[in-house]
Design a protein around this motif. Sequence first.
Motif, mmCIF file in Angstrom:
data_model
loop_
_atom_site.group_PDB
_atom_site.id
_atom_site.type_symbol
_atom_site.label_atom_id
_atom_site.label_comp_id
_atom_site.label_asym_id
_atom_site.label_seq_id
_atom_site.Cartn_x
_atom_site.Cartn_y
_atom_site.Cartn_z
ATOM 1 N N SER A 1 72.345 54.305 15.308
ATOM 2 C CA SER A 1 73.333 53.294 14.947
ATOM 3 C C SER A 1 73.962 53.636 13.607
ATOM 4 C CB SER A 1 72.676 51.916 14.879
ATOM 5 O OG SER A 1 71.703 51.885 13.852
ATOM 6 N N PRO A 2 75.177 53.168 13.355
ATOM 7 C CA PRO A 2 75.825 53.486 12.070
ATOM 8 C C PRO A 2 75.009 53.077 10.850
ATOM 9 C CG PRO A 2 77.442 52.649 13.615
ATOM 10 C CD PRO A 2 76.102 52.492 14.281
ATOM 11 N N VAL A 3 74.400 51.906 10.885
ATOM 12 C CA VAL A 3 73.686 51.422 9.703
ATOM 13 C C VAL A 3 72.427 52.239 9.426
ATOM 14 C CG1 VAL A 3 72.199 49.734 10.872
ATOM 15 C CG2 VAL A 3 72.991 49.295 8.525
ATOM 16 N N SER A 4 71.874 52.887 10.454
ATOM 17 C CA SER A 4 70.646 53.649 10.268
ATOM 18 C C SER A 4 70.896 55.129 10.014
ATOM 19 C CB SER A 4 69.751 53.513 11.511
ATOM 20 O OG SER A 4 70.357 54.120 12.644
ATOM 21 N N TRP A 5 72.167 55.534 9.999
ATOM 22 C CA TRP A 5 72.474 56.955 9.890
ATOM 23 C C TRP A 5 72.667 57.367 8.431
ATOM 24 C CZ3 TRP A 5 76.968 60.071 8.843
ATOM 25 C CH2 TRP A 5 76.862 61.393 9.287
ATOM 26 N N ARG A 6 71.850 58.271 7.966
ATOM 27 C CA ARG A 6 71.945 58.856 6.620
ATOM 28 C C ARG A 6 72.043 57.812 5.514
ATOM 29 N NH1 ARG A 6 75.143 64.664 7.212
ATOM 30 N NH2 ARG A 6 74.023 65.317 9.110
ATOM 31 N N VAL A 21 81.892 50.855 9.421
ATOM 32 C CA VAL A 21 81.753 50.089 10.658
ATOM 33 C C VAL A 21 81.411 48.642 10.316
ATOM 34 C CG1 VAL A 21 80.384 49.804 12.771
ATOM 35 C CG2 VAL A 21 81.084 52.084 12.025
ATOM 36 N N GLU A 22 82.034 47.711 11.030
ATOM 37 C CA GLU A 22 81.876 46.299 10.720
ATOM 38 C C GLU A 22 80.953 45.615 11.728
ATOM 39 O OE1 GLU A 22 85.778 44.622 10.598
ATOM 40 O OE2 GLU A 22 86.319 45.652 8.738
ATOM 41 N N SER A 23 80.435 44.476 11.330
ATOM 42 C CA SER A 23 79.660 43.647 12.250
ATOM 43 C C SER A 23 80.559 43.218 13.407
ATOM 44 C CB SER A 23 79.127 42.411 11.514
ATOM 45 O OG SER A 23 78.230 42.788 10.495
ATOM 46 N N PRO A 24 80.023 43.124 14.616
ATOM 47 C CA PRO A 24 78.599 43.193 14.975
ATOM 48 C C PRO A 24 78.152 44.567 15.472
ATOM 49 C CG PRO A 24 79.843 42.333 16.820
ATOM 50 C CD PRO A 24 80.856 42.650 15.740
ATOM 51 N N TRP A 25 78.883 45.626 15.112
ATOM 52 C CA TRP A 25 78.617 46.942 15.695
ATOM 53 C C TRP A 25 77.818 47.874 14.785
ATOM 54 C CZ3 TRP A 25 79.523 45.698 20.292
ATOM 55 C CH2 TRP A 25 80.613 44.898 20.634
ATOM 56 N N ARG A 26 77.434 47.406 13.608
ATOM 57 C CA ARG A 26 76.736 48.296 12.685
ATOM 58 C C ARG A 26 75.374 48.729 13.228
ATOM 59 N NH1 ARG A 26 77.823 49.074 7.724
ATOM 60 N NH2 ARG A 26 75.729 48.697 6.905
#
Length: 498
Positions: free
Chosen positions: A139-144, A154-159
């Motif tokens: 997921s974007p929030v967990s990447w690097r 990337v914005e909520s709710p897709w982070r």
Amino acid sequence: MSRVASDATPGADRATGEAATLTRRGLLTVAFVLLLVVGLALPHAAAPDLGPRGWAPGTILPITLTPAAVTATLWTAYALGAAGVVLALRQGMRALSTPVVGGLALAAALTTPFGSADHVNYAAYGRILALGDDPWLVSPVSWRGDADPVVSAVESPWREEPSVYGPFATLLHGLGSLVGGDNLRETVWLWQLVVIASWLAVRWCLRRLLPGHEGRVDALWTANPLVFATGVLGAHVDMLAAAFVVGAVWAVQRYAGVGGAVLAGTFGGLALSSKFTYAVVLLAILLALRSRRVARGAVMIGVAALVAGVLHLWAGPHVFDQVGRSAKAVALSSPWRMLLEVGGGGPTVRSVISVLAALAAVGFAVCLARLTTPRGDGEGARALRWVVVLGGGYALAAAYSLPWYDVLVWSALPAVVSGVGVARVGLVELALLARLTVMSFAYTPGRVLGMTPGVEAVTMTVRKEVAPVLLLAVWAGVVVAALRARPRAPGVPNRPIG
């Protein structure tokens, strides 16, 4: 005296026709201008900030639209645009000139996408792919560490969500990321060019599939502000997939024999590898070819399976993870939401809704089949008609649907003849236009962020309370019209209803 009145009638009719033409042009022009103002303005509630422009176009209009202003502007544009499309269908309209179409394409290339933040998601998943990781797994929030200048946007709710997009579309996003690098605006702009080229490609193919109906193609596609807003200015992947769908149909009609089947299969494989639901084109073409073209159909399916298979093997085992997880989602604007809330919202009722939605899709497809015939007897027109029937049935019934999901149906709609309804406009066109208008209103501004409490309250009321009722009315209208329709010869519309 009667002779004088008779002599005056042609002049009066001509004046009425000219006034109607001016009205239609005025409605469409104002709608397009309002949409472009939203796209050319500074970041706002409908358009996220994409950061430094780099070598991509920057803001053209240095004006700030409040959440209320952008909502009112878009709602006005959608309402005027829908009225203009109705007049265009009622009167008939001439095809747009090349300079006008080119001007629209150029203007679109100067805008910032709006109506959602999906284009930021595309850039992020492309960035993850370009730098060697799996966008269908992470997921974007967990990447690097959520520190990348592109992926962190990337914005909520897709982070927290890995990619739901097909391997070919994501491959294009990755290639764009290789060029745009860590500049989000540059990466998004390259994708916008792909979307605009896809929009123009659909028009090019339709004009060749439907000679003599170029004006209808523009009335429903090129000069349709709602399609332009949701598909082009929204920069959605659906536009790319629609181009492959119409391209596949064009290939079947343009090239007889194995060559056309191979090209159609290639385009069909790329369509379903961009967005899985667009695989409907393969079934539509098979139905259009009929039993005497079994060999061509087999070649097409084989090539499509090969193209899609290679792409999906390359993408890896997680490419369908998100599709499976989102299968039981129910949109806030959907009439199925009423059943979900009555049933308590648990997994059992979601499973029931999924089954009922599938059955409803079949039912709506039957209704659309009763209400339409192809505009001519060529394989292309027949295939596009089946795209409308199958794709339209799915769009009407799907539990989770957004405005840009309708792009597929509108890319094929110029090829059908349907029964005449209100204002001498086809029933199917009216029903689908009503659906797209309601959905466009419901998903304005379209982002989760950036709204004031007052605007959020108003827009969520439209999305959760008004839209489901209006969409339920569209359902009822389609079913009633189909029940009242009479069988007819191909190409002959039903008698007027109502």
